[in-house]
Design a protein around this motif. Structure first.
Motif, PDB file in Angstrom:
ATOM      1  N   ALA A 228      57.550 -14.809 -57.593  1.00  0.00           N
ATOM      2  CA  ALA A 228      57.402 -13.376 -57.888  1.00  0.00           C
ATOM      3  C   ALA A 228      57.944 -12.457 -56.799  1.00  0.00           C
ATOM      4  O   ALA A 228      58.583 -11.445 -57.095  1.00  0.00           O
ATOM      5  CB  ALA A 228      55.935 -13.058 -58.158  1.00  0.00           C
ATOM      6  N   ARG A 229      57.706 -12.796 -55.524  1.00  0.00           N
ATOM      7  CA  ARG A 229      58.086 -11.847 -54.467  1.00  0.00           C
ATOM      8  C   ARG A 229      59.606 -11.658 -54.355  1.00  0.00           C
ATOM      9  O   ARG A 229      60.065 -10.705 -53.730  1.00  0.00           O
ATOM     10  CB  ARG A 229      57.491 -12.268 -53.123  1.00  0.00           C
ATOM     11  CG  ARG A 229      58.049 -13.540 -52.521  1.00  0.00           C
ATOM     12  CD  ARG A 229      57.565 -13.699 -51.072  1.00  0.00           C
ATOM     13  NE  ARG A 229      58.033 -14.937 -50.490  1.00  0.00           N
ATOM     14  CZ  ARG A 229      57.306 -16.043 -50.397  1.00  0.00           C
ATOM     15  NH1 ARG A 229      56.073 -16.066 -50.873  1.00  0.00           N
ATOM     16  NH2 ARG A 229      57.801 -17.136 -49.834  1.00  0.00           N
ATOM     17  N   ASN A 230      60.369 -12.559 -54.963  1.00  0.00           N
ATOM     18  CA  ASN A 230      61.830 -12.436 -54.919  1.00  0.00           C
ATOM     19  C   ASN A 230      62.403 -11.673 -56.116  1.00  0.00           C
ATOM     20  O   ASN A 230      63.618 -11.548 -56.247  1.00  0.00           O
ATOM     21  CB  ASN A 230      62.464 -13.825 -54.829  1.00  0.00           C
ATOM     22  CG  ASN A 230      62.091 -14.533 -53.542  1.00  0.00           C
ATOM     23  OD1 ASN A 230      61.891 -13.897 -52.511  1.00  0.00           O
ATOM     24  ND2 ASN A 230      61.986 -15.856 -53.580  1.00  0.00           N
ATOM     25  N   TYR A 231      61.520 -11.176 -57.000  1.00  0.00           N
ATOM     26  CA  TYR A 231      61.972 -10.519 -58.224  1.00  0.00           C
ATOM     27  C   TYR A 231      61.828  -8.997 -58.173  1.00  0.00           C
ATOM     28  O   TYR A 231      62.014  -8.324 -59.191  1.00  0.00           O
ATOM     29  CB  TYR A 231      61.146 -11.007 -59.435  1.00  0.00           C
ATOM     30  CG  TYR A 231      61.183 -12.488 -59.741  1.00  0.00           C
ATOM     31  CD1 TYR A 231      62.059 -13.357 -59.104  1.00  0.00           C
ATOM     32  CD2 TYR A 231      60.312 -13.021 -60.698  1.00  0.00           C
ATOM     33  CE1 TYR A 231      62.061 -14.712 -59.408  1.00  0.00           C
ATOM     34  CE2 TYR A 231      60.322 -14.375 -61.005  1.00  0.00           C
ATOM     35  CZ  TYR A 231      61.192 -15.214 -60.357  1.00  0.00           C
ATOM     36  OH  TYR A 231      61.198 -16.549 -60.666  1.00  0.00           O
ATOM     37  N   VAL A 232      61.484  -8.434 -57.031  1.00  0.00           N
ATOM     38  CA  VAL A 232      61.113  -7.009 -56.959  1.00  0.00           C
ATOM     39  C   VAL A 232      62.195  -6.106 -57.534  1.00  0.00           C
ATOM     40  O   VAL A 232      61.936  -5.241 -58.378  1.00  0.00           O
ATOM     41  CB  VAL A 232      60.785  -6.614 -55.499  1.00  0.00           C
ATOM     42  CG1 VAL A 232      60.512  -5.112 -55.403  1.00  0.00           C
ATOM     43  CG2 VAL A 232      59.575  -7.407 -55.005  1.00  0.00           C
ATOM     44  N   ARG A 233      63.446  -6.310 -57.104  1.00  0.00           N
ATOM     45  CA  ARG A 233      64.531  -5.432 -57.572  1.00  0.00           C
ATOM     46  C   ARG A 233      64.793  -5.588 -59.061  1.00  0.00           C
ATOM     47  O   ARG A 233      64.939  -4.607 -59.790  1.00  0.00           O
ATOM     48  CB  ARG A 233      65.816  -5.739 -56.784  1.00  0.00           C
ATOM     49  CG  ARG A 233      65.874  -5.046 -55.446  1.00  0.00           C
ATOM     50  CD  ARG A 233      67.047  -5.505 -54.617  1.00  0.00           C
ATOM     51  NE  ARG A 233      66.831  -6.863 -54.119  1.00  0.00           N
ATOM     52  CZ  ARG A 233      67.463  -7.362 -53.066  1.00  0.00           C
ATOM     53  NH1 ARG A 233      68.354  -6.637 -52.420  1.00  0.00           N
ATOM     54  NH2 ARG A 233      67.226  -8.587 -52.665  1.00  0.00           N
ATOM     55  N   SER A 234      64.849  -6.832 -59.507  1.00  0.00           N
ATOM     56  CA  SER A 234      65.154  -7.051 -60.928  1.00  0.00           C
ATOM     57  C   SER A 234      63.985  -6.624 -61.813  1.00  0.00           C
ATOM     58  O   SER A 234      64.192  -6.135 -62.931  1.00  0.00           O
ATOM     59  CB  SER A 234      65.529  -8.518 -61.185  1.00  0.00           C
ATOM     60  OG  SER A 234      64.691  -9.393 -60.491  1.00  0.00           O
ATOM     61  N   ALA A 235      62.744  -6.777 -61.319  1.00  0.00           N
ATOM     62  CA  ALA A 235      61.573  -6.329 -62.094  1.00  0.00           C
ATOM     63  C   ALA A 235      61.630  -4.817 -62.299  1.00  0.00           C
ATOM     64  O   ALA A 235      61.345  -4.315 -63.402  1.00  0.00           O
ATOM     65  CB  ALA A 235      60.290  -6.725 -61.381  1.00  0.00           C
ATOM     66  N   ALA A 236      62.009  -4.082 -61.262  1.00  0.00           N
ATOM     67  CA  ALA A 236      62.128  -2.613 -61.370  1.00  0.00           C
ATOM     68  C   ALA A 236      63.210  -2.246 -62.387  1.00  0.00           C
ATOM     69  O   ALA A 236      63.038  -1.307 -63.190  1.00  0.00           O
ATOM     70  CB  ALA A 236      62.450  -2.019 -60.002  1.00  0.00           C
ATOM     71  N   TYR A 237      64.306  -2.977 -62.383  1.00  0.00           N
ATOM     72  CA  TYR A 237      65.385  -2.724 -63.349  1.00  0.00           C
ATOM     73  C   TYR A 237      64.900  -2.951 -64.778  1.00  0.00           C
ATOM     74  O   TYR A 237      65.169  -2.149 -65.690  1.00  0.00           O
ATOM     75  CB  TYR A 237      66.577  -3.637 -63.034  1.00  0.00           C
ATOM     76  CG  TYR A 237      67.674  -3.575 -64.072  1.00  0.00           C
ATOM     77  CD1 TYR A 237      68.649  -2.584 -64.019  1.00  0.00           C
ATOM     78  CD2 TYR A 237      67.722  -4.499 -65.124  1.00  0.00           C
ATOM     79  CE1 TYR A 237      69.646  -2.510 -64.980  1.00  0.00           C
ATOM     80  CE2 TYR A 237      68.706  -4.427 -66.089  1.00  0.00           C
ATOM     81  CZ  TYR A 237      69.670  -3.431 -66.011  1.00  0.00           C
ATOM     82  OH  TYR A 237      70.649  -3.360 -66.976  1.00  0.00           O
ATOM     83  N   LEU A 238      64.166  -4.051 -64.998  1.00  0.00           N
ATOM     84  CA  LEU A 238      63.709  -4.398 -66.349  1.00  0.00           C
ATOM     85  C   LEU A 238      62.679  -3.405 -66.889  1.00  0.00           C
ATOM     86  O   LEU A 238      62.596  -3.188 -68.100  1.00  0.00           O
ATOM     87  CB  LEU A 238      63.128  -5.809 -66.358  1.00  0.00           C
ATOM     88  CG  LEU A 238      64.145  -6.946 -66.141  1.00  0.00           C
ATOM     89  CD1 LEU A 238      63.437  -8.251 -65.833  1.00  0.00           C
ATOM     90  CD2 LEU A 238      65.059  -7.111 -67.345  1.00  0.00           C
ATOM     91  N   LYS A 239      61.906  -2.801 -66.009  1.00  0.00           N
ATOM     92  CA  LYS A 239      60.947  -1.784 -66.463  1.00  0.00           C
ATOM     93  C   LYS A 239      61.684  -0.596 -67.088  1.00  0.00           C
ATOM     94  O   LYS A 239      61.220   0.019 -68.049  1.00  0.00           O
ATOM     95  CB  LYS A 239      60.075  -1.313 -65.294  1.00  0.00           C
ATOM     96  CG  LYS A 239      58.901  -2.255 -65.028  1.00  0.00           C
ATOM     97  CD  LYS A 239      58.026  -1.774 -63.884  1.00  0.00           C
ATOM     98  CE  LYS A 239      56.795  -2.649 -63.719  1.00  0.00           C
ATOM     99  NZ  LYS A 239      57.078  -4.067 -63.486  1.00  0.00           N
ATOM    100  N   LYS A 240      62.847  -0.284 -66.528  1.00  0.00           N
ATOM    101  CA  LYS A 240      63.651   0.835 -67.060  1.00  0.00           C
ATOM    102  C   LYS A 240      64.563   0.393 -68.198  1.00  0.00           C
ATOM    103  O   LYS A 240      64.952   1.202 -69.045  1.00  0.00           O
ATOM    104  CB  LYS A 240      64.513   1.435 -65.938  1.00  0.00           C
ATOM    105  CG  LYS A 240      63.718   2.149 -64.857  1.00  0.00           C
ATOM    106  CD  LYS A 240      64.662   2.705 -63.798  1.00  0.00           C
ATOM    107  CE  LYS A 240      63.885   3.352 -62.662  1.00  0.00           C
ATOM    108  NZ  LYS A 240      64.788   3.757 -61.554  1.00  0.00           N
ATOM    109  N   HIS A 241      64.954  -0.875 -68.199  1.00  0.00           N
ATOM    110  CA  HIS A 241      65.906  -1.391 -69.195  1.00  0.00           C
ATOM    111  C   HIS A 241      65.336  -2.661 -69.821  1.00  0.00           C
ATOM    112  O   HIS A 241      65.712  -3.779 -69.432  1.00  0.00           O
ATOM    113  CB  HIS A 241      67.258  -1.703 -68.549  1.00  0.00           C
ATOM    114  CG  HIS A 241      67.807  -0.583 -67.724  1.00  0.00           C
ATOM    115  ND1 HIS A 241      68.450   0.504 -68.266  1.00  0.00           N
ATOM    116  CD2 HIS A 241      67.768  -0.368 -66.380  1.00  0.00           C
ATOM    117  CE1 HIS A 241      68.815   1.326 -67.296  1.00  0.00           C
ATOM    118  NE2 HIS A 241      68.410   0.825 -66.146  1.00  0.00           N
TER     119      HIS A 241
END
Length: 472
Positions: A228-241
């Protein structure tokens, strides 16, 4: 020169400290000598050499190729950074005596590594690895520079991905996936998996968004591990897209992780259980299920419900591989996201695991979160946690001995009913919760694992594990 010691999956060390060209020469010459002394019927004196995107991996790969060529082997060197499962597949497909993959998988960017692949297209077994160690420094290093090796026909530089893609497409219902109109993201973690799904699904109705695909030997400041801790950037992207799912591959693309389409973390354990459900319920598969002992106990409950034999192994895919070689394995899986499939090489394959998850979504036409909710409704909630703690190497043996001899009487008020001490020490309670302590096979750290019905309880167990370490 330093001692070269194979761990859970190959030899790994810090670049320029122990992972040097001089030490690489030693271990490669030892491997060449070992294979000469241990010919395998039905194989050719051929070696497949691949490498990942780490600092100097291409140069390390080139040097390995030169030493095998200098020792009279026919060498196939990959023309670009390549997933480990593609190298393993090429070994078996081309009847090579073995292969070498230059990678440190999920380790920090300062590390590199040397994974040894056996003729069957999977990780070399522990006996082979220890035998290779005995050949180190027996003979002087023999090498032939790569340009000369190519001119003399002793080496070829090839892209081996296409054969691997062709093989894994046949193992899934590719027509169903092609028509599914799935919109999914792929978090490549800056590793060699970048672009794989784009290439595999070009011309289909699937829409692929690849995240963190650029070649960065520092991996954007993270370790290329599906946690999980390595997904921060992509998780933020997926929340918007939003997407239907986000698949994650590690640094050398032999392991899989995931998020739902809105950036919520999916554990490797959940993905393993989803795939087991798919193989039994949708594909009507039967066979033995093999899991490493750090893998969720939901697998145990599913096997009991489906009347499937379950085999538990030590940590390291080489142990799962040895079971797969015996045959009749429906699925082989480990906590780190390494999954092996029937009809394929006895190797973990993050790209194939990703395609299988897409096949599941295309088959059930239900969201990934609903599928997980259905599993939990049937088999109960399973919440997992892990801590990686620094612990003196010289005290590790005493800690394991202490744990084995002094198990707690209870975990979370439930009596401890089993203690497993064949790879680390695992305490299992009557209610199914468990706590395990084990030294990493590739890094100087102690891993503490736990599973319980709630996140809060899993965290309590982890804290109990830390307390145990303070007693030694």
């Amino acid at each position: 020169m330093g001692r070269i010691k194979f761990g859970t999956d190959g030899w790994r060390a810090v670049i320029a400290e122990d992972f040097t060209f001089a030490n690489l020469d030693r271990v490669t010459q030892a491997t060449a000598d070992y294979w000469k002394a241990n010919a395998v019927a039905g194989t050719e004196q051929k070696v497949i050499v691949g490498y990942d995107r780490r600092f100097l991996s291409d140069q390390f790969g080139r040097r390995v190729a030169e030493i095998f060529a200098g020792n009279g082997y026919q060498v196939v060197l990959t023309s670009e950074p390549t997933p480990t499962p593609a190298v393993s597949f090429a070994v078996k497909d081309q009847k090579a005596i073995g292969g070498v993959m230059i990678t440190a998988s999920h380790n920090p960017p300062a590390f590199n590594g040397y994974k040894l692949k056996a003729f069957y297209g999977g990780p070399a077994d522990p006996t082979t690895c220890s035998d290779v160690e005995t050949f180190i420094d027996r003979n002087p290093v023999q090498a032939l520079d790569l340009d000369s090796a190519v001119k003399q026909g002793r080496a070829v530089i090839n892209n081996i991905r296409a054969a691997h893609y062709k093989a894994i497409k046949k193992l899934v219902n590719f027509k169903l996936i092609s028509k599914s109109k799935l919109r999914f993201a792929h978090e490549a973690l800056f590793g060699v998996g970048a672009g794989c799904f784009d290439e595999l699904l070009a011309g289909t109705t699937c829409r692929v968004t690849t995240l963190n695909a650029n070649h960065d030997p520092l991996f954007g400041g993270i370790n290329p591990e599906p946690i999980a801790r390595n997904y921060v950037r992509s998780a933020a992207y997926l929340k918007k897209h939003p997407h239907d799912i986000c698949l994650v591959t590690d640094g050398d693309a032999d392991r899989v992780g995931g998020m739902d389409g809105r950036g919520n973390y999916l554990s490797t354990h959940q993905l393993i259980c989803l795939l087991l459900h798919h193989f039994v319920v949708n594909r009507k598969g039967r066979g033995r299920v093999v899991k490493a002992l750090t893998t969720t106990s939901m697998v145990d409950k599913m096997c009991a419900a489906y009347n499937l034999p379950l085999v538990e192994t030590g940590v390291g895919f080489k142990y799962i591989c040895s079971e797969m070689l015996k045959g009749d394995v429906l699925l082989g899986a480990e906590e780190s996201g390494g999954i092996g499939f029937p009809g394929h090489i006895p190797e973990r394959d993050g790209i194939l695991a990703g395609l299988m998850l897409l096949e599941l979504l295309a088959t059930e036409k239900t969201s990934i979160t609903k599928l997980i909710a259905n599993l939990e409704k049937q088999f109960g909630p399973h919440r997992y946690g892990r801590i990686d703690a620094h612990f003196p190497l010289e005290k590790r043996a005493s800690l394991m001995d202490y744990c084995a001899k002094n198990p707690p009487s209870k975990l979370l008020k439930s009596p401890v009913v089993d203690v497993k001490a064949y790879d680390g020490v695992k305490f299992v309670a009557q209610d199914g919760s468990w706590l395990m302590l084990r030294g990493s096979g590739t890094e100087p750290i102690l891993r503490i694992y736990a599973e319980a019905r709630t996140d809060a309880d899993a965290q309590k167990l982890l804290r109990a594990g830390v307390e145990i370490t303070r007693k030694v």
